[in-house]
Each structure stands twice: as structure tokens, then as C-alpha cells.
Design a protein around this motif. Structure first.
Motif, PDB file in Angstrom:
ATOM      1  N   ARG A 185       0.896  -1.261   0.081  1.00 45.24           N
ATOM      2  CA  ARG A 185       0.076   0.042  -0.095  1.00 45.24           C
ATOM      3  C   ARG A 185       1.000   1.148   0.130  1.00 45.24           C
ATOM      4  O   ARG A 185       0.515   2.305   0.692  1.00 45.24           O
ATOM      5  CB  ARG A 185      -1.041  -0.161   1.250  1.00 45.24           C
ATOM      6  N   ILE A 186       1.823   1.467  -1.038  1.00 46.66           N
ATOM      7  CA  ILE A 186       2.954   2.581  -0.833  1.00 46.66           C
ATOM      8  C   ILE A 186       2.289   3.660  -1.153  1.00 46.66           C
ATOM      9  O   ILE A 186       2.431   4.720  -0.801  1.00 46.66           O
ATOM     10  CB  ILE A 186       4.008   2.071  -1.715  1.00 46.66           C
ATOM     11  N   VAL A 238       5.165   6.067   9.289  1.00 49.77           N
ATOM     12  CA  VAL A 238       4.119   5.876   8.528  1.00 49.77           C
ATOM     13  C   VAL A 238       3.889   4.264   8.443  1.00 49.77           C
ATOM     14  O   VAL A 238       4.622   3.569   8.170  1.00 49.77           O
ATOM     15  CB  VAL A 238       3.848   6.223   7.110  1.00 49.77           C
ATOM     16  N   VAL A 239       2.787   3.801   9.152  1.00 51.30           N
ATOM     17  CA  VAL A 239       2.472   2.398   9.218  1.00 51.30           C
ATOM     18  C   VAL A 239       1.136   2.102   8.962  1.00 51.30           C
ATOM     19  O   VAL A 239       0.267   2.759   8.956  1.00 51.30           O
ATOM     20  CB  VAL A 239       2.831   1.879  10.733  1.00 51.30           C
ATOM     21  N   GLU A 240       0.805   0.766   8.410  1.00 55.26           N
ATOM     22  CA  GLU A 240      -0.422   0.364   8.393  1.00 55.26           C
ATOM     23  C   GLU A 240      -0.817  -0.451   9.646  1.00 55.26           C
ATOM     24  O   GLU A 240      -0.185  -1.610   9.978  1.00 55.26           O
ATOM     25  CB  GLU A 240      -0.535  -0.803   7.452  1.00 55.26           C
ATOM     26  N   GLN A 241      -1.836   0.045  10.451  1.00 53.82           N
ATOM     27  CA  GLN A 241      -2.157  -0.792  11.516  1.00 53.82           C
ATOM     28  C   GLN A 241      -2.634  -2.017  11.435  1.00 53.82           C
ATOM     29  O   GLN A 241      -3.268  -2.382  10.206  1.00 53.82           O
ATOM     30  CB  GLN A 241      -3.225   0.133  12.385  1.00 53.82           C
ATOM     31  N   ASN A 242      -3.025  -2.839  12.472  1.00 57.08           N
ATOM     32  CA  ASN A 242      -3.523  -4.229  12.276  1.00 57.08           C
ATOM     33  C   ASN A 242      -5.206  -4.047  11.815  1.00 57.08           C
ATOM     34  O   ASN A 242      -5.731  -5.043  11.179  1.00 57.08           O
ATOM     35  CB  ASN A 242      -3.752  -4.809  13.707  1.00 57.08           C
ATOM     36  N   THR A 243      -5.632  -2.771  11.866  1.00 52.67           N
ATOM     37  CA  THR A 243      -7.180  -2.678  11.306  1.00 52.67           C
ATOM     38  C   THR A 243      -7.150  -2.644  10.226  1.00 52.67           C
ATOM     39  O   THR A 243      -8.278  -2.306   9.425  1.00 52.67           O
ATOM     40  CB  THR A 243      -7.638  -1.384  12.263  1.00 52.67           C
ATOM     41  N   GLY A 244      -5.948  -2.451   9.288  1.00 54.01           N
ATOM     42  CA  GLY A 244      -5.835  -1.908   8.006  1.00 54.01           C
ATOM     43  C   GLY A 244      -5.897  -0.372   7.610  1.00 54.01           C
ATOM     44  O   GLY A 244      -5.726  -0.055   6.465  1.00 54.01           O
TER      45      GLY A 244
END
Length: 257
Positions: A211-212, A238-244
Motif C-alpha cells: 500500500r505504498i 508511517v505504518v499500516e495498523q492491524n485494523t488496516g
């Protein structure tokens, strides 16, 4: 007598066709090559003059039988330019519209730097990386077939496109992009893109293979929301959380996420 009449008729027809063809060639002959250039740099101006001279080589050719793909190939041989359109304007003109590619990245090479545009096309070389976004760190890119190639090249170009949507001209804000490759560390740490911004703040994108575009947009939105004092220091992680959900948060610390 009948055979002689037929032969005479055929010869007369061929002569008439030759006269018509000669007349058409006289009327439909390229007498003007209208080369429309959009350039941004001195190098582009010089290349435009060279290309113009080469395109003038089509003067005198038949407009009717001129192969536009041949003309297009002549212009495309200049990687600095993007060919916008090639068309005939009867009876005697060929119109070629080209636009100079905007330089974006500088990739260290054996002798100076290879320069690429935002689509990854190699457009030239430079002795210095000044004014370009330096590609550093663990990137293992090459200029294969005149284009940026290698692991994470697609993600880099996608990130640049997302930056351009929000910043206009990313080179005005971005100094360098480096890859932190953690694949050989023997840990579960993800790879990272580390983007040095001109004011001083650093953007760190965790796991750029995923998801860049979303992560790049979140990073820029966070960056634009910072006040001037915060832009000169710290880190935007910048990160993607477990929730998406993709989140970007600024921290005064220079430590990466």
C-alpha cells in the motif's frame, strides 16, 4: 490488332498513373516540419535544436507515403523528450509535438549520476546530484534498457506519483530517498523507505511493498499539516495498523518506527 490495342491501352494507363503519381508527389511533398517543443532546461533546449535538425531530414519526402511511425521513432530516440503527437497536415506539413521529461532522481553510477524522470525513464547524466532526489541506502537499481529497474523500483515510482499529486514538484521538498533493507538481518524487522525532506524532518515508511500509495499520501498530508518549527526536526512514521488503517504520526525523536 486486338493484342496491340490492349498493349497500347495498358501502356497509356501506366503512363497516366505515373503522371498522376508525379503530380501528387509534387503537391503532397513535405515542405515544412512544424516541431513544437516544450522544454524546461538548457539541456532540453540543446537537445531540441538537435532533434529539429534531424526532423528536417524529412523535408522533400512524400507527405502521402511518409510513415509517421518512422518520424515518431526519430523523436523517441531522444530519451529526454516525451512524444505527445505526430501527425500530417496536408498538403505539405508534418507536425511533431514533444515535451521535455522533468528530471526527478539521481542514481549514483560509475561516473557521476544517472538521471531519471518521475516515470523511471533515464534522460541523461550529471556530474552532481544537486537539484535531484538522490537515491541512496540499500537500493540496487540499474538503468537497464534506459529505465529504472530493480527491487522496489515500482514502489519508488508509485510513491513519487503520490507525492507529486500533493506537492506538485517533489524535488522542491525532497532531498533523498533511501532504502533500509532488513532482509539480511535475521530479524522480523520490515524494510523501510527513509525520505529526507529539505527542512530537516525525515519520513519513514514501514513496509513500502504494501500500500505504498496510501502510505505516501498519508506521509505528505502529515508533513503539510506540520508547522514550520516541527518541519525542521523529528520523524514522520508511517505504518499500516492491524485494523488496516494507514496512519502517519510526527515524533520529535529522530528514531525510526
Amino acid at each position: 490488332m486486338k493484342k496491340r490495342t490492349i498493349l497500347t491501352t495498358v501502356i497509356a494507363f501506366l503512363l497516366l498513373a505515373a503522371v498522376i503519381a508525379a503530380g501528387m508527389n509534387a503537391v503532397f511533398t513535405v515542405t515544412y516540419v512544424n516541431a513544437r517543443f516544450v522544454t524546461y532546461t538548457e539541456a532540453g533546449e540543446r537537445a531540441a535544436q538537435e532533434l529539429k535538425e534531424e526532423l528536417n531530414g524529412y523535408l522533400g519526402r512524400s507527405t502521402t507515403f511518409l510513415d509517421l511511425e518512422e518520424v515518431r521513432a526519430t523523436a523517441q530516440a531522444y530519451p529526454r523528450f516525451m512524444v505527445v503527437s505526430v501527425e500530417k497536415q496536408y498538403p505539405a506539413s508534418v507536425v511533431v509535438e514533444v515535451r521535455e521529461r522533468r528530471a526527478a532522481f539521481a542514481l549514483p553510477g560509475a561516473d557521476g549520476y544517472d538521471i531519471f524522470d518521475g516515470e523511471g525513464v533515464r534522460i541523461g547524466s550529471s556530474a552532481s546530484a544537486d537539484g535531484y532526489i538522490l537515491l541512496a541506502g540499500d537500493f540496487s537499481f540499474s538503468a537497464a534498457n534506459g529505465a529504472l529497474a530493480g527491487t522496489y523500483s515500482e514502489q519508488l515510482l508509485a510513491m513519487y506519483a503520490a507525492f507529486a499529486e500533493l506537492l506538485g514538484e517533489p524535488r522542491a521538498n525532497v532531498l533523498s530517498v533511501s532504502l533500509q533493507d532488513n532482509s539480511s538481518t535475521g530479524t522480523l524487522a520490515f524494510d523501510r523507505f527513509r525520505i529526507a525532506m529539505r527542512e530537516g524532518v525525515e519520513i519513514v515508511i514501514l513496509e513500502p511493498s504494501v500500500r505504498i500509495e496510501d502510505k505516501a499520501r498519508a506521509a505528505v498530508q502529515c508533513y503539510l499539516a506540520l508547522d514550520e518549527g516541527d518541519r525542521v526536526r523529528g520523524t514522520i512514521n508511517v505504518v499500516e495498523q492491524n485494523t488496516g488503517t494507514v496512519v502517519a504520526n510526527w515524533s520529535s525523536s529522530s528514531a525510526a518506527a
